[in-house]
Design a protein around this motif. Structure first.
Motif, PDB file in Angstrom:
ATOM      1  N   GLU A  14      27.532  56.452  44.046  1.00 24.06           N
ATOM      2  CA  GLU A  14      27.716  57.899  44.238  1.00 24.06           C
ATOM      3  C   GLU A  14      28.988  58.333  43.510  1.00 24.06           C
ATOM      4  O   GLU A  14      29.974  57.581  43.454  1.00 24.06           O
ATOM      5  CB  GLU A  14      27.833  58.210  45.731  1.00 24.06           C
ATOM      6  CG  GLU A  14      26.496  58.058  46.449  1.00 24.06           C
ATOM      7  CD  GLU A  14      26.646  58.117  47.970  1.00 24.06           C
ATOM      8  OE1 GLU A  14      27.779  57.973  48.469  1.00 24.06           O
ATOM      9  OE2 GLU A  14      25.620  58.302  48.642  1.00 24.06           O
ATOM     10  N   LEU A  15      28.945  59.565  42.997  1.00 28.18           N
ATOM     11  CA  LEU A  15      30.072  60.090  42.199  1.00 28.18           C
ATOM     12  C   LEU A  15      31.412  59.941  42.941  1.00 28.18           C
ATOM     13  O   LEU A  15      32.415  59.525  42.372  1.00 28.18           O
ATOM     14  CB  LEU A  15      29.805  61.571  41.872  1.00 28.18           C
ATOM     15  CG  LEU A  15      30.916  62.322  41.141  1.00 28.18           C
ATOM     16  CD1 LEU A  15      31.164  61.742  39.757  1.00 28.18           C
ATOM     17  CD2 LEU A  15      30.596  63.811  41.024  1.00 28.18           C
ATOM     18  N   LYS A  16      31.394  60.289  44.245  1.00 29.33           N
ATOM     19  CA  LYS A  16      32.660  60.277  45.014  1.00 29.33           C
ATOM     20  C   LYS A  16      33.327  58.902  44.977  1.00 29.33           C
ATOM     21  O   LYS A  16      34.547  58.790  45.064  1.00 29.33           O
ATOM     22  CB  LYS A  16      32.431  60.731  46.458  1.00 29.33           C
ATOM     23  CG  LYS A  16      31.595  59.812  47.308  1.00 29.33           C
ATOM     24  CD  LYS A  16      31.533  60.364  48.724  1.00 29.33           C
ATOM     25  CE  LYS A  16      30.687  59.562  49.680  1.00 29.33           C
ATOM     26  NZ  LYS A  16      30.861  58.142  49.751  1.00 29.33           N
ATOM     27  N   ASN A  17      32.536  57.854  44.805  1.00 22.67           N
ATOM     28  CA  ASN A  17      33.102  56.492  44.829  1.00 22.67           C
ATOM     29  C   ASN A  17      33.863  56.118  43.563  1.00 22.67           C
ATOM     30  O   ASN A  17      34.681  55.208  43.577  1.00 22.67           O
ATOM     31  CB  ASN A  17      31.993  55.466  45.080  1.00 22.67           C
ATOM     32  CG  ASN A  17      31.406  55.625  46.456  1.00 22.67           C
ATOM     33  OD1 ASN A  17      32.123  55.997  47.396  1.00 22.67           O
ATOM     34  ND2 ASN A  17      30.114  55.395  46.588  1.00 22.67           N
ATOM     35  N   SER A  33      43.005  61.950  48.110  1.00 30.56           N
ATOM     36  CA  SER A  33      42.717  63.230  48.779  1.00 30.56           C
ATOM     37  C   SER A  33      42.182  64.253  47.772  1.00 30.56           C
ATOM     38  O   SER A  33      41.335  65.083  48.097  1.00 30.56           O
ATOM     39  CB  SER A  33      43.959  63.766  49.482  1.00 30.56           C
ATOM     40  OG  SER A  33      45.033  63.809  48.587  1.00 30.56           O
ATOM     41  N   LEU A  34      42.632  64.159  46.539  1.00 29.80           N
ATOM     42  CA  LEU A  34      42.173  65.099  45.515  1.00 29.80           C
ATOM     43  C   LEU A  34      40.780  64.714  45.034  1.00 29.80           C
ATOM     44  O   LEU A  34      39.945  65.589  44.749  1.00 29.80           O
ATOM     45  CB  LEU A  34      43.168  65.103  44.348  1.00 29.80           C
ATOM     46  CG  LEU A  34      42.933  66.121  43.253  1.00 29.80           C
ATOM     47  CD1 LEU A  34      42.953  67.541  43.811  1.00 29.80           C
ATOM     48  CD2 LEU A  34      44.001  66.002  42.178  1.00 29.80           C
ATOM     49  N   ALA A  35      40.512  63.417  44.999  1.00 33.52           N
ATOM     50  CA  ALA A  35      39.192  62.946  44.560  1.00 33.52           C
ATOM     51  C   ALA A  35      38.106  63.541  45.452  1.00 33.52           C
ATOM     52  O   ALA A  35      37.062  63.986  44.972  1.00 33.52           O
ATOM     53  CB  ALA A  35      39.141  61.418  44.606  1.00 33.52           C
ATOM     54  N   GLY A  36      38.392  63.623  46.758  1.00 33.47           N
ATOM     55  CA  GLY A  36      37.421  64.194  47.684  1.00 33.47           C
ATOM     56  C   GLY A  36      37.220  65.684  47.451  1.00 33.47           C
ATOM     57  O   GLY A  36      36.137  66.222  47.672  1.00 33.47           O
ATOM     58  N   MET A  37      38.278  66.346  47.011  1.00 32.21           N
ATOM     59  CA  MET A  37      38.267  67.811  46.902  1.00 32.21           C
ATOM     60  C   MET A  37      37.708  68.292  45.569  1.00 32.21           C
ATOM     61  O   MET A  37      37.138  69.370  45.476  1.00 32.21           O
ATOM     62  CB  MET A  37      39.729  68.274  47.038  1.00 32.21           C
ATOM     63  CG  MET A  37      39.919  69.723  47.348  1.00 32.21           C
ATOM     64  SD  MET A  37      39.222  70.187  48.922  1.00 32.21           S
ATOM     65  CE  MET A  37      40.427  69.478  50.020  1.00 32.21           C
ATOM     66  N   ILE A  38      37.874  67.459  44.538  1.00 34.95           N
ATOM     67  CA  ILE A  38      37.596  67.930  43.178  1.00 34.95           C
ATOM     68  C   ILE A  38      36.109  68.267  42.984  1.00 34.95           C
ATOM     69  O   ILE A  38      35.767  69.193  42.247  1.00 34.95           O
ATOM     70  CB  ILE A  38      38.125  66.919  42.116  1.00 34.95           C
ATOM     71  CG1 ILE A  38      38.395  67.619  40.785  1.00 34.95           C
ATOM     72  CG2 ILE A  38      37.218  65.728  41.921  1.00 34.95           C
ATOM     73  CD1 ILE A  38      39.802  68.034  40.593  1.00 34.95           C
ATOM     74  N   LYS A  77      25.882  62.654  44.548  1.00 37.38           N
ATOM     75  CA  LYS A  77      24.997  62.455  43.401  1.00 37.38           C
ATOM     76  C   LYS A  77      25.359  61.133  42.715  1.00 37.38           C
ATOM     77  O   LYS A  77      26.524  60.752  42.660  1.00 37.38           O
ATOM     78  CB  LYS A  77      25.210  63.614  42.417  1.00 37.38           C
ATOM     79  CG  LYS A  77      23.962  63.993  41.671  1.00 37.38           C
ATOM     80  CD  LYS A  77      24.151  65.327  40.983  1.00 37.38           C
ATOM     81  CE  LYS A  77      22.970  65.531  40.074  1.00 37.38           C
ATOM     82  NZ  LYS A  77      23.054  66.766  39.339  1.00 37.38           N
ATOM     83  N   ARG A  78      24.331  60.453  42.175  1.00 41.63           N
ATOM     84  CA  ARG A  78      24.627  59.173  41.518  1.00 41.63           C
ATOM     85  C   ARG A  78      25.256  59.425  40.140  1.00 41.63           C
ATOM     86  O   ARG A  78      24.917  60.406  39.473  1.00 41.63           O
ATOM     87  CB  ARG A  78      23.351  58.353  41.367  1.00 41.63           C
ATOM     88  CG  ARG A  78      22.784  57.970  42.715  1.00 41.63           C
ATOM     89  CD  ARG A  78      21.705  56.942  42.666  1.00 41.63           C
ATOM     90  NE  ARG A  78      21.091  56.827  43.985  1.00 41.63           N
ATOM     91  CZ  ARG A  78      21.642  56.209  45.022  1.00 41.63           C
ATOM     92  NH1 ARG A  78      22.811  55.627  44.901  1.00 41.63           N
ATOM     93  NH2 ARG A  78      21.033  56.167  46.190  1.00 41.63           N
ATOM     94  N   CYS A  79      26.128  58.486  39.767  1.00 37.98           N
ATOM     95  CA  CYS A  79      26.870  58.656  38.502  1.00 37.98           C
ATOM     96  C   CYS A  79      25.919  58.849  37.318  1.00 37.98           C
ATOM     97  O   CYS A  79      26.164  59.663  36.432  1.00 37.98           O
ATOM     98  CB  CYS A  79      27.759  57.443  38.245  1.00 37.98           C
ATOM     99  SG  CYS A  79      29.130  57.359  39.385  1.00 37.98           S
ATOM    100  N   ASN A  80      24.829  58.091  37.306  1.00 39.06           N
ATOM    101  CA  ASN A  80      23.929  58.176  36.143  1.00 39.06           C
ATOM    102  C   ASN A  80      23.061  59.442  36.159  1.00 39.06           C
ATOM    103  O   ASN A  80      22.245  59.649  35.278  1.00 39.06           O
ATOM    104  CB  ASN A  80      23.062  56.907  36.016  1.00 39.06           C
ATOM    105  CG  ASN A  80      22.200  56.685  37.254  1.00 39.06           C
ATOM    106  OD1 ASN A  80      22.188  57.526  38.166  1.00 39.06           O
ATOM    107  ND2 ASN A  80      21.494  55.561  37.286  1.00 39.06           N
ATOM    108  N   GLU A  81      23.260  60.292  37.195  1.00 40.54           N
ATOM    109  CA  GLU A  81      22.494  61.552  37.237  1.00 40.54           C
ATOM    110  C   GLU A  81      23.374  62.765  36.922  1.00 40.54           C
ATOM    111  O   GLU A  81      22.926  63.904  36.970  1.00 40.54           O
ATOM    112  CB  GLU A  81      21.883  61.741  38.633  1.00 40.54           C
ATOM    113  CG  GLU A  81      20.740  60.778  38.923  1.00 40.54           C
ATOM    114  CD  GLU A  81      20.347  60.791  40.397  1.00 40.54           C
ATOM    115  OE1 GLU A  81      20.964  61.529  41.188  1.00 40.54           O
ATOM    116  OE2 GLU A  81      19.428  60.034  40.744  1.00 40.54           O
TER     117      GLU A  81
END
Ligand SMILES: Cc1cc2nc3c(=O)[nH]c(=O)nc-3n(C[C@H](O)[C@H](O)[C@H](O)COP(=O)(O)OP(=O)(O)OC[C@H]3O[C@@H](n4cnc5c(N)ncnc54)[C@H](O)[C@@H]3O)c2cc1C
Length: 406
Positions: free
Chosen positions: A290-293, A302-307, A317-321
């Motif tokens: 997943e993108l968030k990972n 904390s910014l990664a979650g917000m961006i 969403k999956r990275c390859n999508e």
């Protein structure tokens, strides 16, 4: 000559020493129970007393009316100030960015240096002495009236009552009232070197996040007024930290606010193209994750979650999508993150007051009023202010010194 100095802060203490040194009979009046209450809290209690830079660099850091300060700085530059403090038994050290502090890291040692000098020069220091009124006859100063009704006569009065910020230290704007009443123009006073309150809801959710090596640009009416690399901090109400404080001083100088905002570049070392390439690499490596990972590799957690929310992308969403459009949205949120300014925090959180007694009504060669003979101004009361780094105290000491010797 009988000289009264009103205000026992940085400018007033220096003015009193300088006047006494040239032979005046000097009384220093301070309404607080002690001298230098604001100096005590400067530099987080360490007192960044000046900046050991060259003359040109000093003036580059003055925001309002640098030319007005040419004579004052020539009369007492940072080297002369440092020599004076060290001669009064307070050794100094120079830190990063030429910032000068007492070796002891205690602001009270700077105040003690001045107390020693005041004593040596025979200045009469009167505490709990609040000036209520200036006594002026036919456009000439004749003395001051204290709040208990006592009248003190003088040939010369130096007003060094400070600005409007951190009023608990005694700078409650008395000098502005005296200057106004005696016919001097005042420019609008605004908090400066102060945090911003901002409009976006997500900003408050990042409370406590400190960012290093980001680029901040301040805009008003779509015009960039300030751009710098450095550090900033998210708070519950908006933004703070060194970059923001500097930007706020430029902001204070804006006469008409038209949609002011900040653009943050979170990756200033990378061009848009380079950042996009990096993103592509991370997304390819992430593949079905997943993108968030994978965003933790790029941003603080904390910014990664917000961006994703800012860029309006589903974090699950999956990275390859991830589409090209979504990559562009992440790029924009990273390189041009917009934060809308609603206002600054108030004077109680401002390190300095922007605006004050108009320099048009003060002779820059002497600090004497052009309206009232024998009346002088020094320090933050004047319409002069600078960035952080020891420049504001230097301004107070230089203008105080020139007023004292004139
Ligand atoms: C939190 C904070 C940190 C700071 N840190 C730094 C730093 O590290 N380096 C730097 O360069 N600058 C710093 N500054 C800015 C610096 O403190 C000011 O620029 C400087 O103190 C201004 O000196 P001044 O003498 O004009 O005013 P002040 O130092 O404010 O002194 C004015 C004095 O006048 C007295 N007074 C007022 N009215 C009357 C009256 N009617 N009768 C008698 N007395 C009166 C007040 O009680 C006060 O003691 C800081 C400011 C703050 C708020």
């Amino acid at each position: 000559m009988k000289t009264i100095v009103v205000g026992g802060g940085a400018a007033g203490m220096m003015a009193a020493v300088a006047a006494a040194d040239k032979g005046d009979d000097v009384i220093l009046l301070e309404k607080n129970e002690k001298l230098g209450k604001k100096v005590f809290i400067t530099g987080k209690g360490r007192c960044n007393v000046t900046n050991a830079c060259d003359r040109d660099t000093f003036f580059e850091h003055v925001i309002s009316n640098p030319k007005f300060l040419y004579s004052a700085y020539s009369a007492l530059d940072s080297k002369a100030l440092m020599d004076f403090i060290e001669a009064n038994k307070t050794p100094l050290k120079i830190e990063r960015g030429n910032r000068v502090f007492p070796v002891s890291d205690h602001s009270y040692d700077i105040i003690d240096a001045f107390k020693r000098a005041l004593k040596n020069k025979g200045v009469e220091v009167r505490l709990h002495a609040e000036v209520k009124e200036l006594l002026i006859k036919k456009s000439e100063i004749s003395g001051v009236k204290l709040s208990d009704g006592e009248i003190l006569s003088a040939d010369k009065v130096i007003l060094a009552t400070g600005g409007f910020s951190y009023q608990s230290t005694g700078s409650t704007g008395d000098g502005y009232r005296f200057a106004d009443k005696s016919g001097h123009r005042l420019t609008e006073r605004k908090p400066a070197l102060v945090p911003f309150e901002t409009k976006e809801e997500w900003v408050g959710k990042l409370q406590g996040l400190s960012l290093k090596n980001v680029k901040l640009s301040l805009y008003n009416a779509e015009k960039c007024l300030y751009s710098e690399l450095g550090e900033m901090l998210f708070t519950h109400f908006g933004v703070s930290g060194p970059l923001i404080l500097s930007a706020s001083s430029v902001y204070a100088g804006i006469s008409e606010y038209r949609n002011p905002y900040i653009l943050l570049d979170l990756k200033p070392a990378l061009t848009d193209e380079e950042f996009d390439k990096r993103l592509i690499r991370e997304l390819e490596a992430g593949n079905r994750k997943e993108l968030k990972n994978i965003l933790n590799e790029i941003y603080p957690s904390s910014l990664a979650g917000m961006i994703c929310g800012i860029a309006k992308i589903d974090p699950f969403k999956r990275c390859n999508e991830i589409s090209g459009k979504e990559r562009k949205a992440l790029l924009a949120a990273t390189k041009r993150l917009k934060i809308t300014i609603s206002k600054t925090r108030d004077f109680n959180e401002a390190i300095i007051t922007h605006g004050g007694v108009s320099v048009k009504d003060v002779n820059p060669k002497t600090m004497e009023s052009r309206i009232v003979a024998g009346l002088y101004f020094a320090g933050e009361l004047l319409d002069v202010d600078a960035f952080t780094g020891g420049f504001n105290l230097q301004i107070a000491f230089s203008t105080g010194y020139l007023a004292g010797i004139s």
